[in-house]
Motif scaffolding. Structure first.
Motif, PDB file in Angstrom:
ATOM      1  N   GLU A 193       0.865  -1.189   0.000  1.00 58.28           N
ATOM      2  CA  GLU A 193       0.000   0.000   0.000  1.00 58.28           C
ATOM      3  C   GLU A 193       0.893   1.228   0.000  1.00 58.28           C
ATOM      4  O   GLU A 193       1.328   1.691   1.061  1.00 58.28           O
ATOM      5  N   GLY A 194       1.219   1.688  -1.225  1.00 59.71           N
ATOM      6  CA  GLY A 194       2.134   2.826  -1.345  1.00 59.71           C
ATOM      7  C   GLY A 194       3.511   2.424  -0.850  1.00 59.71           C
ATOM      8  O   GLY A 194       4.103   1.482  -1.350  1.00 59.71           O
ATOM      9  N   VAL A 234       8.689  -5.501  -4.489  1.00 58.76           N
ATOM     10  CA  VAL A 234       9.519  -4.625  -3.660  1.00 58.76           C
ATOM     11  C   VAL A 234      10.844  -4.457  -4.385  1.00 58.76           C
ATOM     12  O   VAL A 234      11.524  -5.440  -4.658  1.00 58.76           O
ATOM     13  N   GLU A 235      11.185  -3.224  -4.721  1.00 56.94           N
ATOM     14  CA  GLU A 235      12.448  -3.004  -5.419  1.00 56.94           C
ATOM     15  C   GLU A 235      13.588  -3.161  -4.425  1.00 56.94           C
ATOM     16  O   GLU A 235      13.586  -2.553  -3.359  1.00 56.94           O
ATOM     17  N   SER A 236      14.530  -3.990  -4.792  1.00 57.96           N
ATOM     18  CA  SER A 236      15.633  -4.258  -3.880  1.00 57.96           C
ATOM     19  C   SER A 236      16.796  -4.806  -4.688  1.00 57.96           C
ATOM     20  O   SER A 236      16.595  -5.444  -5.718  1.00 57.96           O
ATOM     21  N   SER A 361       7.939   0.683   4.461  1.00 60.83           N
ATOM     22  CA  SER A 361       7.954   0.488   5.906  1.00 60.83           C
ATOM     23  C   SER A 361       7.160  -0.771   6.242  1.00 60.83           C
ATOM     24  O   SER A 361       6.296  -1.198   5.482  1.00 60.83           O
ATOM     25  N   GLY A 362       7.497  -1.353   7.384  1.00 60.73           N
ATOM     26  CA  GLY A 362       6.776  -2.546   7.830  1.00 60.73           C
ATOM     27  C   GLY A 362       7.285  -3.837   7.228  1.00 60.73           C
ATOM     28  O   GLY A 362       6.641  -4.875   7.357  1.00 60.73           O
ATOM     29  N   LEU A 363       8.466  -3.786   6.579  1.00 56.11           N
ATOM     30  CA  LEU A 363       9.023  -5.013   5.980  1.00 56.11           C
ATOM     31  C   LEU A 363      10.478  -5.199   6.406  1.00 56.11           C
ATOM     32  O   LEU A 363      11.296  -4.285   6.251  1.00 56.11           O
TER      33      LEU A 363
END
Length: 551
Positions: A193-194, A234-236, A361-363
């Motif tokens: 979510e964003g 998730v870009e990583s 956030s939250g990951l």
């Protein structure tokens, strides 16, 4: 515990992806500190990398070569704690390190390493290392090659013969503390979510039922699969650079040692082992760069040949050939991705907890980790989770908290009493203790309450039908593979439980509500699961006329 069906607005504190030793340890620690936790894994607990280790709880002597003193210190401390919290699963394990002429590591350096190791271990050591002269090696280990032998060091370490059971007991304890663990449930995606990760979506492999687990924090503890979880969402940068480690399992061979021998391979100078294990021997392990399909990790012919050749070299009477291999075990170490590394041994074996903020956030993603240090890793992850949640720090209790199978004030006294009073043979009673610890009482209770559960389901190990029932009722097993390979461990015997499989499936029909069709499907599914071990028993048997030889 009543199953709590999560509604839309129901958010758990922590969702953990991966029920290997690290994910389970995180769940146990977090639940012990009062967090609401859900763990999801597409397979069984410990079915990935955790069940392919060298089964050592080791102080990390090898890490001295990289001057990784922090990791050595942490490993020694964790080994010490496991002797106290899981005495039924962890045992003393001496190792002999022979030095040969032409080794890349001079004997003097290894002796120095042992001295440094002892100094670091201090009161937590399992007995001092000591030098062993060539004469003494020849007397005590007469079958070891003497060609170029320059002496040896004897070193005290620890082994966990059934690493699978560490995972099962972490599961039991996490559940006892209120965590929910969903196995055979595939994570189909993260809830993005964003710039926030608000949990995950999952699907039950058997029913196809889809669920959303909304969580304040999500921990990606998928071992070598961590990049796959993030992929496309998730870009990583690439996080996992795991190397493949393979082991072969053989019966006792001519000149087989009664001590673990830890030596340098002639082919590539890598330290490898010949391990006594449950009356058999494990030869391992390789350490090769792996870029293949993580779901198809199989020991190659070349790796098997390498391990046999090195063992034959150091034990000239052994004469091992590929036909002697009962089965092989291959896995991918969850190591951090390190670009352009020339020597895989140089990749750190430590662990890091990556917080994906501010982008997401939250990951959190867990990189690295090993069997020995699972508890320390979980403490680090849980500390970070509490920080992210904005909760005040709460004391970690896992340093003192016994594993469920060690929940007694005096383990030795319990074990002696159990063997004395058990109606089973000494061999059967000892096996139950080393697999279940104090929970072995439950097996006897089930067998006493229903005599048909006292039947032996596997001749080699003497395992009882009651264990099959306990595996499913109390220990979270779902499939026949879960039961045989990761609960009652009959699947790690000489024929990998192939002869016991139909008997165990029949117990499930009589006591666990399976129907005949399910039993047949489970036996077929079990054989399919065994393919990656290349078991000799499967290559030689043929059923229903189909050729099952493994290429």
């Amino acid at each position: 515990m009543p199953h709590h069906h999560a509604g839309r607005d129901d958010v758990v504190d922590l969702a953990v992806i991966g029920a290997g030793i690290n994910g389970l340890a995180v769940a146990r620690d977090a639940a012990a500190r009062g967090l609401r936790v859900v763990v999801v894994d597409r397979a069984d607990v410990g079915a990935g990398t955790s069940s392919t280790s060298s089964r050592l709880i080791h102080g990390g002597l090898k890490y001295l070569e990289r001057y990784d003193f922090t990791l050595v210190h942490e490993s020694i401390r964790e080994r010490h704690l496991l002797f106290r919290t899981a005495p039924h699963l962890v045992r003393d394990y001496p190792m002999l390190i022979p030095f040969y002429e032409g080794n890349s590591r001079p004997g003097a350096l290894i002796r120095l390493g042992l001295v440094a190791f002892d100094a670091m271990a201090m009161t937590r050591g399992r007995g001092l290392s000591r030098g062993v002269s060539v004469r003494k090696v020849a007397r005590r280990w007469p079958t070891l090659s003497r060609k170029g032998l320059r002496g040896a060091g004897l070193f005290h370490d620890a082994q966990v013969p059934w690493a699978e059971r560490l995972c099962v007991e972490l599961l039991l304890d996490a559940q006892r503390l209120g965590a929910r663990v969903l196995t055979h449930t595939t994570v189909t995606g993260l809830i993005v979510e964003g710039d926030r990760i608000s949990g995950l979506r999952a699907e039950d492999n058997r029913t196809g039922e889809r669920t959303e687990i909304r969580a304040a924090v999500t921990v990606n503890a998928a071992g070598p699969w961590i990049d796959r979880i993030l992929d496309g969402q998730v870009e990583s940068r690439r996080l996992n650079g795991g190397t493949k480690g393979s082991h072969v399992i053989v019966d006792a061979f001519p000149g087989a040692p009664d001590t673990c021998i830890f030596f340098e391979a002639a082919a590539d100078q890598r330290p490898i082992f010949v391990f006594p294990w449950q009356g058999r021997y494990v030869l391992g392990s390789t350490d090769i760069t792996f870029e293949g399909d993580l779901d198809e990790v199989v020991a190659s012919d070349a790796e098997i040949d390498y391990l046999l050749a090195e063992t034959n070299r150091i034990f000239p009477d052994a004469g091992l050939t590929p036909a002697d291999v009962l089965y092989s075990v291959a896995g991918v170490r969850p190591l951090p991705y390190t670009a352009g590394v020339s020597d895989n041994a140089k990749i750190s074996r430590g662990h890091t907890v990556l917080n994906h903020e501010p982008a997401y956030s939250g990951l959190l993603t867990v990189i690295g980790g090993k069997l020995t240090t699972h508890r320390a890793l979980a403490e680090d992850v849980t500390d970070e989770v509490l920080r992210v949640l904005g909760r005040r720090p709460r004391r970690c209790v896992t340093r003192e908290r016994p594993f469920p199978g060690a929940d007694t004030s005096d383990w030795k006294a319990f074990a002696q009493d159990f063997i004395r009073s058990s109606p089973l043979s000494g061999k059967q009673s000892r096996r139950l203790l080393t697999i279940y610890g104090v929970r072995a009482r439950r097996v006897l209770e089930l067998a006493a309450a229903d005599p048909s559960l006292a039947e032996v389901v596997d001749q080699e190990s003497g395992a009882l039908a009651a264990e099959v029932v306990m595996a499913v009722r109390d220990e979270g097993a779902v499939t026949l593979g879960d039961i045989l390979l990761r609960r009652i461990l009959v699947g790690l015997g000489a024929d990998m439980g192939l002869s016991a499989a139909p008997t165990c499936a029949d117990v499930a029909v009589r006591h666990l509500g399976w129907d005949e069709a399910r039993a047949r499907a489970e036996v077929a599914g079990y054989e399919a699961e065994l393919r990656r071990y290349r078991p000799r028993a499967l290559a030689t048997s043929t059923s229903s006329g189909s050729d099952r030889r493994i290429s």
